[in-house]
Write a protein that holds these residues in place. Structure first.
Motif, mmCIF file in Angstrom:
data_model
loop_
_atom_site.group_PDB
_atom_site.id
_atom_site.type_symbol
_atom_site.label_atom_id
_atom_site.label_comp_id
_atom_site.label_asym_id
_atom_site.label_seq_id
_atom_site.Cartn_x
_atom_site.Cartn_y
_atom_site.Cartn_z
ATOM 1 N N ILE A 32 0.832 -1.215 0.000
ATOM 2 C CA ILE A 32 0.000 0.000 0.000
ATOM 3 C C ILE A 32 0.869 1.269 0.000
ATOM 4 O O ILE A 32 1.950 1.292 0.575
ATOM 5 N N GLU A 33 0.345 2.305 -0.656
ATOM 6 C CA GLU A 33 0.931 3.643 -0.600
ATOM 7 C C GLU A 33 -0.124 4.577 -0.030
ATOM 8 O O GLU A 33 -1.278 4.546 -0.451
ATOM 9 N N PHE A 34 0.292 5.416 0.932
ATOM 10 C CA PHE A 34 -0.632 6.310 1.633
ATOM 11 C C PHE A 34 -0.150 7.741 1.469
ATOM 12 O O PHE A 34 0.996 8.060 1.792
ATOM 13 N N TYR A 35 -1.042 8.613 0.984
ATOM 14 C CA TYR A 35 -0.730 10.020 0.769
ATOM 15 C C TYR A 35 -1.673 10.874 1.602
ATOM 16 O O TYR A 35 -2.889 10.653 1.597
ATOM 17 N N PRO A 76 4.945 10.199 1.227
ATOM 18 C CA PRO A 76 3.984 9.105 1.340
ATOM 19 C C PRO A 76 4.523 7.988 2.227
ATOM 20 O O PRO A 76 5.730 7.777 2.308
ATOM 21 N N ARG A 79 4.676 3.971 2.883
ATOM 22 C CA ARG A 79 4.606 2.788 2.018
ATOM 23 C C ARG A 79 4.739 1.519 2.845
ATOM 24 O O ARG A 79 5.533 1.464 3.767
ATOM 25 N N GLU A 115 -12.056 2.195 -7.630
ATOM 26 C CA GLU A 115 -11.882 3.256 -6.641
ATOM 27 C C GLU A 115 -13.139 3.433 -5.792
ATOM 28 O O GLU A 115 -14.257 3.314 -6.277
ATOM 29 N N ARG A 166 -7.817 3.104 -3.852
ATOM 30 C CA ARG A 166 -7.707 2.326 -5.094
ATOM 31 C C ARG A 166 -7.496 0.881 -4.682
ATOM 32 O O ARG A 166 -6.593 0.572 -3.905
ATOM 33 N N ASN A 226 -7.096 -3.360 -5.467
ATOM 34 C CA ASN A 226 -6.570 -4.318 -6.439
ATOM 35 C C ASN A 226 -7.650 -5.355 -6.759
ATOM 36 O O ASN A 226 -8.794 -5.255 -6.277
ATOM 37 N N VAL A 252 -4.493 -0.645 -2.401
ATOM 38 C CA VAL A 252 -3.099 -0.507 -2.832
ATOM 39 C C VAL A 252 -2.663 0.957 -2.801
ATOM 40 O O VAL A 252 -1.471 1.255 -2.812
ATOM 41 N N GLU A 253 -3.655 1.863 -2.756
ATOM 42 C CA GLU A 253 -3.342 3.287 -2.664
ATOM 43 C C GLU A 253 -4.463 3.991 -1.911
ATOM 44 O O GLU A 253 -5.642 3.746 -2.160
ATOM 45 N N LYS A 306 -5.419 7.993 -0.625
ATOM 46 C CA LYS A 306 -5.116 9.419 -0.609
ATOM 47 C C LYS A 306 -6.170 10.119 0.235
ATOM 48 O O LYS A 306 -7.352 9.787 0.161
#
Length: 161
Positions: free
Chosen positions: A33-36, A43, A45, A75, A96, A98, A104-105, A107
């Motif tokens: 996962i990426e978190f913003y 970010p 990760r 999304e 977002r 998978n 996986v993302e 924001k």
């Protein structure tokens, strides 16, 4: 994306807050996962790092509730409200997913700026407290002084703009 997976994710997200259990987030997030967020510079990760941050935010937010939901393919967007101290926040969480229905993302957008600043300050303090829990008293005190100095410099810089 299978709309059923999206619906399952939405139901599971709501369950986390109904049960007041941040551990329920773990099965929803992918290892990569990426978190913003506007509250952090870079970010985050990876599942471990992101979960640690989400756990702190879960503890800080009071009265988190989703006020609207949108979906589009892979999304999910939640419009939300929460309180941090005396500030009422409004924001959007954008996920977002998978093919397995895992995030996986992520924001985040938050307003107003005063509430965002309070959130960032509190996240930093609480995260620092957790990080320092296993360290000696002198080192904890030194790190707290350094963190407060950083917050003061930021506040002065922002006040001069």
């Amino acid at each position: 994306m299978n709309s059923n997976r999206t619906q399952v994710f939405i139901e599971q997200w709501h369950r986390i807050f109904e049960h007041h259990d941040p551990e329920l987030i773990l099965p929803l997030i992918d290892d990569a996962i990426e978190f913003y967020s506007p509250a952090i510079f870079a970010p985050k990760r990876g599942k471990t790092e992101v979960f640690a941050l989400l756990r702190v935010v879960f503890d800080i937010f009071d009265g988190y509730r989703v006020t609207d939901t949108w979906t589009k393919q892979d999304e999910v967007l939640f419009e939300f409200e929460a309180r941090v101290g005396k500030y009422k926040l409004q924001g959007i969480d954008r996920f977002r997913l998978n093919d397995e229905g895992k995030v996986v993302e992520m924001k985040v957008w938050i307003r107003p700026l005063s509430g965002l600043k309070e959130l960032a300050r509190t996240v930093m303090e609480r995260g620092l407290e957790r990080q320092l829990a296993g360290q000696g008293a002198v080192r904890r005190a030194a790190c707290r002084v350094q963190a407060r100095a950083t917050m003061l410099r930021t506040a002065l810089r922002d006040g001069l703009r």
